[in-house]
Design a protein around this motif. Structure first.
Motif, PDB file in Angstrom:
ATOM      1  N   MET A   1      74.062 -69.562  57.946  1.00 47.37           N
ATOM      2  CA  MET A   1      73.909 -69.404  59.521  1.00 47.37           C
ATOM      3  C   MET A   1      72.957 -67.619  59.066  1.00 47.37           C
ATOM      4  SD  MET A   1      72.859 -72.779  59.090  1.00 47.37           S
ATOM      5  CE  MET A   1      72.728 -72.255  61.659  1.00 47.37           C
ATOM      6  N   SER A   2      72.655 -67.891  60.349  1.00 41.66           N
ATOM      7  CA  SER A   2      72.546 -66.260  60.949  1.00 41.66           C
ATOM      8  C   SER A   2      72.724 -66.550  62.665  1.00 41.66           C
ATOM      9  CB  SER A   2      71.086 -65.436  60.729  1.00 41.66           C
ATOM     10  OG  SER A   2      70.957 -65.910  60.903  1.00 41.66           O
ATOM     11  N   ALA A   3      73.263 -65.249  62.783  1.00 45.02           N
ATOM     12  CA  ALA A   3      73.143 -65.179  64.505  1.00 45.02           C
ATOM     13  C   ALA A   3      73.424 -63.185  64.952  1.00 45.02           C
ATOM     14  CB  ALA A   3      74.952 -64.910  64.605  1.00 45.02           C
ATOM     15  N   HIS A   4      72.547 -63.451  65.886  1.00 49.43           N
ATOM     16  CA  HIS A   4      72.100 -61.630  66.375  1.00 49.43           C
ATOM     17  C   HIS A   4      72.984 -61.132  66.028  1.00 49.43           C
ATOM     18  CE1 HIS A   4      70.685 -58.814  68.398  1.00 49.43           C
ATOM     19  NE2 HIS A   4      69.656 -59.594  68.668  1.00 49.43           N
ATOM     20  N   PRO A   5      72.572 -59.465  65.596  1.00 49.52           N
ATOM     21  CA  PRO A   5      73.754 -58.804  65.181  1.00 49.52           C
ATOM     22  C   PRO A   5      74.374 -57.980  66.361  1.00 49.52           C
ATOM     23  CG  PRO A   5      71.805 -57.817  64.957  1.00 49.52           C
ATOM     24  CD  PRO A   5      71.042 -59.371  65.089  1.00 49.52           C
ATOM     25  N   ARG A   6      74.229 -58.650  67.155  1.00 48.66           N
ATOM     26  CA  ARG A   6      75.174 -57.730  68.008  1.00 48.66           C
ATOM     27  C   ARG A   6      75.901 -58.981  69.068  1.00 48.66           C
ATOM     28  NH1 ARG A   6      71.438 -54.560  72.536  1.00 48.66           N
ATOM     29  NH2 ARG A   6      73.658 -54.038  73.412  1.00 48.66           N
ATOM     30  N   LEU A   7      75.624 -60.530  68.587  1.00 43.61           N
ATOM     31  CA  LEU A   7      75.801 -60.843  69.191  1.00 43.61           C
ATOM     32  C   LEU A   7      77.785 -61.897  68.649  1.00 43.61           C
ATOM     33  CD1 LEU A   7      76.629 -63.839  70.729  1.00 43.61           C
ATOM     34  CD2 LEU A   7      75.565 -65.348  68.879  1.00 43.61           C
ATOM     35  N   SER A   8      78.857 -61.516  69.660  1.00 39.50           N
ATOM     36  CA  SER A   8      80.074 -61.845  69.365  1.00 39.50           C
ATOM     37  C   SER A   8      80.671 -62.780  69.695  1.00 39.50           C
ATOM     38  CB  SER A   8      81.022 -60.941  70.131  1.00 39.50           C
ATOM     39  OG  SER A   8      82.412 -60.735  69.312  1.00 39.50           O
ATOM     40  N   LEU A   9      81.266 -63.911  68.995  1.00 37.70           N
ATOM     41  CA  LEU A   9      82.316 -65.203  69.083  1.00 37.70           C
ATOM     42  C   LEU A   9      82.690 -64.626  70.114  1.00 37.70           C
ATOM     43  CD1 LEU A   9      81.162 -68.076  69.526  1.00 37.70           C
ATOM     44  CD2 LEU A   9      82.860 -68.383  67.799  1.00 37.70           C
ATOM     45  N   ALA A 271      79.747 -72.904  66.687  1.00 42.99           N
ATOM     46  CA  ALA A 271      78.800 -71.177  66.479  1.00 42.99           C
ATOM     47  C   ALA A 271      77.466 -71.774  66.669  1.00 42.99           C
ATOM     48  CB  ALA A 271      79.656 -71.233  65.257  1.00 42.99           C
ATOM     49  N   ASP A 272      76.685 -72.331  65.703  1.00 46.35           N
ATOM     50  CA  ASP A 272      75.516 -72.492  65.689  1.00 46.35           C
ATOM     51  C   ASP A 272      75.040 -71.944  66.465  1.00 46.35           C
ATOM     52  OD1 ASP A 272      75.855 -72.281  62.390  1.00 46.35           O
ATOM     53  OD2 ASP A 272      75.811 -73.882  62.311  1.00 46.35           O
ATOM     54  N   ARG A 273      75.669 -73.526  67.299  1.00 41.97           N
ATOM     55  CA  ARG A 273      74.484 -73.561  68.893  1.00 41.97           C
ATOM     56  C   ARG A 273      74.832 -72.218  69.581  1.00 41.97           C
ATOM     57  NH1 ARG A 273      73.838 -77.519  72.789  1.00 41.97           N
ATOM     58  NH2 ARG A 273      72.392 -76.920  74.647  1.00 41.97           N
ATOM     59  N   THR A 274      76.016 -71.276  69.713  1.00 37.80           N
ATOM     60  CA  THR A 274      76.120 -70.064  70.769  1.00 37.80           C
ATOM     61  C   THR A 274      74.717 -69.490  69.860  1.00 37.80           C
ATOM     62  OG1 THR A 274      78.221 -70.501  71.178  1.00 37.80           O
ATOM     63  CG2 THR A 274      77.327 -68.550  70.779  1.00 37.80           C
ATOM     64  N   ALA A 275      74.681 -69.279  68.580  1.00 40.75           N
ATOM     65  CA  ALA A 275      74.168 -68.799  68.206  1.00 40.75           C
ATOM     66  C   ALA A 275      71.861 -68.770  68.698  1.00 40.75           C
ATOM     67  CB  ALA A 275      73.662 -68.601  66.542  1.00 40.75           C
ATOM     68  N   ALA A 276      72.225 -70.234  68.547  1.00 40.25           N
ATOM     69  CA  ALA A 276      70.774 -70.643  68.983  1.00 40.25           C
ATOM     70  C   ALA A 276      70.805 -69.848  70.565  1.00 40.25           C
ATOM     71  CB  ALA A 276      70.849 -72.167  68.314  1.00 40.25           C
ATOM     72  N   SER A 277      71.703 -70.673  71.179  1.00 31.15           N
ATOM     73  CA  SER A 277      71.508 -70.050  72.225  1.00 31.15           C
ATOM     74  C   SER A 277      70.916 -68.997  72.781  1.00 31.15           C
ATOM     75  CB  SER A 277      72.573 -70.986  73.404  1.00 31.15           C
ATOM     76  OG  SER A 277      73.472 -70.625  73.166  1.00 31.15           O
ATOM     77  N   PHE A 278      71.960 -67.990  72.465  1.00 31.97           N
ATOM     78  CA  PHE A 278      71.812 -66.078  72.475  1.00 31.97           C
ATOM     79  C   PHE A 278      70.338 -66.290  71.752  1.00 31.97           C
ATOM     80  CE2 PHE A 278      72.237 -61.992  71.634  1.00 31.97           C
ATOM     81  CZ  PHE A 278      73.295 -61.745  72.748  1.00 31.97           C
ATOM     82  N   ASP A 279      70.004 -66.544  70.993  1.00 29.17           N
ATOM     83  CA  ASP A 279      68.899 -66.185  70.925  1.00 29.17           C
ATOM     84  C   ASP A 279      67.530 -66.756  71.351  1.00 29.17           C
ATOM     85  OD1 ASP A 279      69.816 -64.816  67.783  1.00 29.17           O
ATOM     86  OD2 ASP A 279      69.136 -66.424  66.689  1.00 29.17           O
ATOM     87  N   ALA A 280      67.433 -67.956  71.782  1.00 26.43           N
ATOM     88  CA  ALA A 280      66.482 -67.566  72.580  1.00 26.43           C
ATOM     89  C   ALA A 280      66.770 -67.486  73.956  1.00 26.43           C
ATOM     90  CB  ALA A 280      66.999 -69.523  73.185  1.00 26.43           C
ATOM     91  N   VAL A 281      67.564 -67.059  74.662  1.00 23.44           N
ATOM     92  CA  VAL A 281      67.907 -66.902  76.131  1.00 23.44           C
ATOM     93  C   VAL A 281      68.257 -65.137  75.907  1.00 23.44           C
ATOM     94  CG1 VAL A 281      67.670 -68.775  77.032  1.00 23.44           C
ATOM     95  CG2 VAL A 281      69.819 -68.200  76.646  1.00 23.44           C
TER      96      VAL A 281
END
Lengths: 300, 300
Positions: A1-9, A271-281
């Protein structure tokens, strides 16, 4: 999985995870950063928590939370100020333990109107007093206090600071690296002056942290749990994100969700859903899409 | 029974009463004034309702409510504008039928963000457009439109106007006797700028109506029903009432309570309890205690 490099959970999004679980889930989901809460840190003990954070390789983006200092002078207020001093130390320790690019930010929630009182103005004045008392400690510890305005529906029982303008006025007497503000879309999206105040916060160098979270009606029975994944509600993330980025903000961006349904979902899925929503909007409106190098340019 | 001479019972406080019941209960409880809602008026028909109001001997203080015009141009918007025009006529008719000292005030709730949109700024702009369209009708009918800022927790689904400052900015292009604002303590008490904006509203001659209602945490499951008798919560009625009175406001003051428990209480008991709470926490802060003659000095 990956998340945006500036995203913090933010750890509250997976509230029922222990610190170890939170660090593991966050790293495994491809995040580079995490925001912590004091309670799970305290469960392990600060030293142990800092060690685990260091091993995780994650950046530390903020500690939630201190504040709650609207009561009049007396033992209860002294206990609160002492607790805030401990939180400052915790923040410094965790920021030093996190990966390079960590930010020593302590989120402050002002507190509500003391029981039996209807003196909102007096309660607000005592927030200013508390900041004056704590600022030297924050400065000495290299910690930036982040005043978080909360939505006005929480004003009586949780936070007498309701707008970015108020937060910036409270921060004004202090150096920006000592007292800044938290911009959380959930709390300020309704404010007709929010975008102007974000620009002002930028000019004054006071955006300590930017959090993204959505708003949706109807509110749940417990209004504390009304927070939604970005994109699931009505917040205009384009305008807010562009306004924050336009100030030169280049720190990590947290997602912090209080929501019973999300809390009942497996951590990794959240965590995945959060990353996907961040990527989208959110991600499409960032000034520089892969901003890792920029975020890393700031020291802890 | 008696009630303060400047106290007006807003009919929503006894929501389940018919118009006849509301007029009777209000008069028998010693009130001199009442604020009406459109639905019970429509049940009887406007002409019949105006006749009953006239017979009651009560002053008419406002009609709730019109507005809800945030949607983009199209049939739905045209229907809303037409409905607002009917509400202006109803207001003029009822104010003329009420006892001397009645005020032809129509309360406007802006409406929320249209479904599927996240364009809060656009929705707000369409409120300004609607006012421009309706102002000539209000002026011709001798009706004052009262823009009511609603608490920011209602911004997405009910009212994109959240602060007195916003309401006054929206009213600014129009004559004050055509477009004013409603000051409802429940909606604005949290606002750090509320007292300053009340003073501004006074300078601009735009306080169409003052409503008193209390706030208490925790909020109920349905946040629409969160309104409490003055004195039961944390609102500082001294500061608000003195600020409104200092502007020279001498109209009646409404109590409007949406609250499931109050709605389940016998009407007469609610009317008495409302009068007692007004006497206890609002009346002591009025500029002139028995201000009937002053209220009467204004024509309908």
């Amino acid at each position: 999985m990956s998340a945006h490099p500036r995203l913090s959970l933010n750890q509250a999004t997976i509230k029922h995870a222990t610190l170890d679980e939170a660090l593991q889930v966050t790293a495994e989901a491809g995040y580079q950063a995490i925001g912590l809460w004091r309670e799970p840190v305290a469960e392990l003990g600060l030293e142990q928590a800092a060690r685990r954070l260091g091993s995780s390789g994650l950046r530390f983006t903020s500690l939630c939370r201190a504040g709650f200092f609207t009561m009049p002078e007396g033992p209860e207020r002294r206990a609160s100020i002492d607790d805030n001093r401990r939180a400052i130390e915790e923040t410094a320790t965790l920021a030093a333990a996190g990966a390079p690019g960590s930010t020593a930010v302590l989120v402050l929630v002002a507190g509500g109107i003391p029981a039996g009182s209807s003196d909102l103005i007096g309660a607000r004045a005592r927030v200013a007093d508390a900041l004056a008392e704590l600022a030297p400690d924050a400065e000495a510890g290299g910690v930036q206090l982040a005043i978080e305005p909360l939505h006005p529906m929480y004003v009586s029982d949780r936070a007498v600071v309701s707008t970015l303008k108020q937060a910036l006025d409270l921060a004004a007497p202090f150096a920006p690296e000592v007292v800044g503000v938290e911009v959380d879309t959930f709390h300020v999206w309704w404010d007709p002056e929010a975008l102007d105040q974000i620009a002002r916060a930028g000019r004054e160098g006071r955006i300590a942290s930017y959090q993204v979270c959505d708003w949706k009606a109807p509110l749940p029975a417990d209004v504390l749990l009304a927070r939604h994944y970005p994109g699931d509600g009505v917040v205009d993330f384009a305008s807010f994100t562009e306004a924050v980025e336009a100030t030169g903000y280049d720190r990590d961006i947290e997602v912090e969700l209080f929501n019973a349904e999300i809390w009942a979902t497996p951590f990794a899925e959240v965590a995945d859903r959060t990353a996907a929503s961040f990527d989208a909007v959110v991600a499409p409106h960032l000034a520089k899409a892969p901003a890792t190098s920029s975020a890393l340019s700031r020291g802890a």
